[in-house]
Scaffold this motif. Structure first.
Motif, PDB file in Angstrom:
ATOM      1  N   TYR A   1       0.836  -1.204   0.000  1.00  0.00           N
ATOM      2  CA  TYR A   1       0.000   0.000   0.000  1.00  0.00           C
ATOM      3  C   TYR A   1       0.873   1.258   0.000  1.00  0.00           C
ATOM      4  CZ  TYR A   1      -3.420   3.503   1.452  1.00  0.00           C
ATOM      5  OH  TYR A   1      -4.211   4.627   1.522  1.00  0.00           O
ATOM      6  N   ASP A   2       1.939   1.250   0.810  1.00  0.00           N
ATOM      7  CA  ASP A   2       2.873   2.384   0.839  1.00  0.00           C
ATOM      8  C   ASP A   2       3.471   2.613  -0.548  1.00  0.00           C
ATOM      9  OD1 ASP A   2       2.601   2.802   3.637  1.00  0.00           O
ATOM     10  OD2 ASP A   2       4.105   1.265   4.045  1.00  0.00           O
ATOM     11  N   ALA A   3       3.894   1.522  -1.194  1.00  0.00           N
ATOM     12  CA  ALA A   3       4.502   1.622  -2.524  1.00  0.00           C
ATOM     13  C   ALA A   3       3.504   2.150  -3.549  1.00  0.00           C
ATOM     14  CB  ALA A   3       5.050   0.263  -2.953  1.00  0.00           C
ATOM     15  N   TYR A   4       2.254   1.685  -3.463  1.00  0.00           N
ATOM     16  CA  TYR A   4       1.220   2.142  -4.395  1.00  0.00           C
ATOM     17  C   TYR A   4       0.901   3.620  -4.184  1.00  0.00           C
ATOM     18  CZ  TYR A   4      -3.393   2.795  -6.468  1.00  0.00           C
ATOM     19  OH  TYR A   4      -4.453   3.291  -7.177  1.00  0.00           O
ATOM     20  N   GLN A   5       0.753   4.038  -2.920  1.00  0.00           N
ATOM     21  CA  GLN A   5       0.461   5.440  -2.623  1.00  0.00           C
ATOM     22  C   GLN A   5       1.587   6.354  -3.095  1.00  0.00           C
ATOM     23  OE1 GLN A   5      -2.973   5.271  -2.062  1.00  0.00           O
ATOM     24  NE2 GLN A   5      -2.517   6.989  -0.743  1.00  0.00           N
ATOM     25  N   LEU A   6       2.825   5.904  -2.926  1.00  0.00           N
ATOM     26  CA  LEU A   6       3.967   6.680  -3.408  1.00  0.00           C
ATOM     27  C   LEU A   6       3.901   6.838  -4.929  1.00  0.00           C
ATOM     28  CD1 LEU A   6       6.722   8.068  -3.186  1.00  0.00           C
ATOM     29  CD2 LEU A   6       7.785   5.797  -3.091  1.00  0.00           C
ATOM     30  N   SER A   7       3.586   5.763  -5.638  1.00  0.00           N
ATOM     31  CA  SER A   7       3.519   5.833  -7.106  1.00  0.00           C
ATOM     32  C   SER A   7       2.455   6.828  -7.565  1.00  0.00           C
ATOM     33  CB  SER A   7       3.249   4.447  -7.690  1.00  0.00           C
ATOM     34  OG  SER A   7       1.930   4.004  -7.414  1.00  0.00           O
ATOM     35  N   GLN A   8       1.361   6.928  -6.819  1.00  0.00           N
ATOM     36  CA  GLN A   8       0.294   7.872  -7.153  1.00  0.00           C
ATOM     37  C   GLN A   8       0.758   9.313  -6.960  1.00  0.00           C
ATOM     38  OE1 GLN A   8      -1.728   5.882  -8.941  1.00  0.00           O
ATOM     39  NE2 GLN A   8      -3.537   6.791  -8.011  1.00  0.00           N
ATOM     40  N   GLN A   9       1.502   9.556  -5.865  1.00  0.00           N
ATOM     41  CA  GLN A   9       1.984  10.909  -5.593  1.00  0.00           C
ATOM     42  C   GLN A   9       3.085  11.318  -6.573  1.00  0.00           C
ATOM     43  OE1 GLN A   9       0.416  12.897  -3.509  1.00  0.00           O
ATOM     44  NE2 GLN A   9       1.729  14.555  -4.181  1.00  0.00           N
ATOM     45  N   ILE A  10       3.858  10.362  -7.048  1.00  0.00           N
ATOM     46  CA  ILE A  10       4.873  10.643  -8.072  1.00  0.00           C
ATOM     47  C   ILE A  10       4.208  11.223  -9.316  1.00  0.00           C
ATOM     48  CG2 ILE A  10       6.526   9.577  -9.665  1.00  0.00           C
ATOM     49  CD1 ILE A  10       7.143   7.566  -7.358  1.00  0.00           C
ATOM     50  N   LYS A  11       3.060  10.672  -9.694  1.00  0.00           N
ATOM     51  CA  LYS A  11       2.319  11.190 -10.854  1.00  0.00           C
ATOM     52  C   LYS A  11       1.949  12.655 -10.648  1.00  0.00           C
ATOM     53  CE  LYS A  11       0.008   6.911 -12.362  1.00  0.00           C
ATOM     54  NZ  LYS A  11      -1.326   6.295 -12.526  1.00  0.00           N
ATOM     55  N   VAL A  12       1.476  12.978  -9.455  1.00  0.00           N
ATOM     56  CA  VAL A  12       1.077  14.357  -9.141  1.00  0.00           C
ATOM     57  C   VAL A  12       2.273  15.294  -9.253  1.00  0.00           C
ATOM     58  CG1 VAL A  12       0.196  15.888  -7.324  1.00  0.00           C
ATOM     59  CG2 VAL A  12      -0.808  13.610  -7.639  1.00  0.00           C
ATOM     60  N   LEU A  13       3.399  14.865  -8.681  1.00  0.00           N
ATOM     61  CA  LEU A  13       4.597  15.706  -8.694  1.00  0.00           C
ATOM     62  C   LEU A  13       5.160  15.873 -10.100  1.00  0.00           C
ATOM     63  CD1 LEU A  13       6.452  14.752  -5.425  1.00  0.00           C
ATOM     64  CD2 LEU A  13       5.999  17.064  -6.220  1.00  0.00           C
ATOM     65  N   GLU A  14       5.167  14.814 -10.869  1.00  0.00           N
ATOM     66  CA  GLU A  14       5.713  14.912 -12.224  1.00  0.00           C
ATOM     67  C   GLU A  14       4.824  15.787 -13.102  1.00  0.00           C
ATOM     68  OE1 GLU A  14       8.606  11.090 -12.706  1.00  0.00           O
ATOM     69  OE2 GLU A  14       6.490  10.754 -13.209  1.00  0.00           O
ATOM     70  N   LYS A  15       3.541  15.818 -12.811  1.00  0.00           N
ATOM     71  CA  LYS A  15       2.665  16.741 -13.525  1.00  0.00           C
ATOM     72  C   LYS A  15       3.007  18.180 -13.177  1.00  0.00           C
ATOM     73  CE  LYS A  15      -2.206  17.799 -14.423  1.00  0.00           C
ATOM     74  NZ  LYS A  15      -3.616  17.467 -14.117  1.00  0.00           N
ATOM     75  N   ARG A  16       3.260  18.432 -11.887  1.00  0.00           N
ATOM     76  CA  ARG A  16       3.693  19.770 -11.441  1.00  0.00           C
ATOM     77  C   ARG A  16       5.000  20.169 -12.097  1.00  0.00           C
ATOM     78  NH1 ARG A  16       0.845  23.750  -8.686  1.00  0.00           N
ATOM     79  NH2 ARG A  16      -0.689  22.770  -7.350  1.00  0.00           N
ATOM     80  N   LEU A  17       5.930  19.233 -12.140  1.00  0.00           N
ATOM     81  CA  LEU A  17       7.241  19.528 -12.732  1.00  0.00           C
ATOM     82  C   LEU A  17       7.118  19.856 -14.219  1.00  0.00           C
ATOM     83  CD1 LEU A  17       9.394  16.760 -10.991  1.00  0.00           C
ATOM     84  CD2 LEU A  17       9.506  19.222 -10.562  1.00  0.00           C
ATOM     85  N   SER A  18       6.247  19.167 -14.903  1.00  0.00           N
ATOM     86  CA  SER A  18       6.073  19.444 -16.339  1.00  0.00           C
ATOM     87  C   SER A  18       5.447  20.816 -16.588  1.00  0.00           C
ATOM     88  CB  SER A  18       5.197  18.361 -16.977  1.00  0.00           C
ATOM     89  OG  SER A  18       3.859  18.423 -16.488  1.00  0.00           O
TER      90      SER A  18
END
Length: 284
Positions: free
Chosen positions: A264-281
């Protein structure tokens, strides 16, 4: 306990050495493939390949308690399947998220539950940096995973900014997180430093914890009776990280408790990575 280790022979032998000091381990079985694992209490999957999540899923479907030893995976779709499979199979899974599993981190997280403030700075010697997007990406992903695990709260607001020299070489990133419980965290990675420095500072109203990550040293600061700040020190052995992580995993199986870094921790992290990479773009 009987333990299976799946993966490259050299790395498997190294992990066998990490297991030998633990008295709860009475037998270790080395295997090249997951389908060769017999009846074991725990399985260590030592695999950095792109197929490691697929192999982990097979292990879960075989009813194995698995510890995936690899760089933190980020494939959200596969991690969601693994998270659901873990619940269906009723097994324990742990990921080798070393910022969380490190002895100093484990001690700090036990000492200070949900800090009010968390600040992480990592400066990487420019001659040692490989200048790859993937390496830089995993620098901040590792720290983000620790922030999310330690704070244990939903993320209310995220900001991120990254700079690449000539739009090619990643040089610095700054991430700011505000959590639903009011706590904040910031992460700064810089790859042009003259020497390596890696520090994590956590604080609440009672004390400050300052960790030198490379040394696994912690300074604990608090006010004395005269309201003056004083520090004491606690030291951990970085060489014991793998051995301690293995024991944490085995104990979670033995006591039927949640592992230190779950699917669950790994899955939640992967979801937040998407949010951050969208911000970075959008803003980098």
């Amino acid at each position: 306990m009987k333990v299976g280790i799946v993966g490259d022979a050299k790395r498997a032998v190294a992990w066998e050495r990490h297991l030998r000091p633990h008295h709860i381990v009475n037998e270790v079985e080395l295997c090249a493939h997951i389908n060769e694992v017999g009846k074991v209490d725990a399985c260590f999957l030592v695999d950095e390949s792109e197929q490691n999540l697929d192999i982990l899923l097979k292990g879960i479907q075989q009813g194995l308690n698995c510890f995936l030893v690899s760089r933190q995976p980020t494939n959200s779709e596969k991690l969601e399947k693994i998270y659901r499979a873990v619940h269906e199979a009723g097994v324990h899974v742990q990921f080798s998220h070393w910022p969380t599993l490190a002895p100093a981190s484990q001690w700090m997280m036990d000492r200070m539950n949900r800090p009010s403030f968390l600040s992480i700075t990592r400066e990487v010697n420019y001659t040692q940096f490989l200048n790859t997007e993937d390496e830089f990406r995993h620098f901040w992903i590792d720290e983000l995973g620790l922030c999310m695990k330690w704070m244990d709260s939903g993320i209310h607001h995220t900001e991120a900014k990254q700079i690449k020299l000539e739009d090619k070489t990643p040089s610095v990133i700054h991430i700011f997180l505000r959590f639903d419980n009011g706590s904040t965290a910031d992460i700064r990675i810089y790859t042009g430093a003259s020497e390596n420095r890696h520090k994590r500072i956590a604080s609440n109203k009672r004390e400050i914890l300052e960790c030198s990550v490379h040394d696994q040293d912690i300074r604990i600061g608090r006010l004395n009776s005269g309201d003056h700040l004083f520090f004491e020190k606690k030291v951990f052995d970085p060489a014991k990280s793998a051995e301690k992580a293995a024991l944490i995993f085995l104990k979670s199986i033995q006591m039927d408790k949640e592992t230190a870094y779950t699917a669950y921790d790994a899955y939640q992290l992967s979801q937040q990575i998407k949010v951050l990479e969208k911000r970075l773009s959008q803003f980098s």
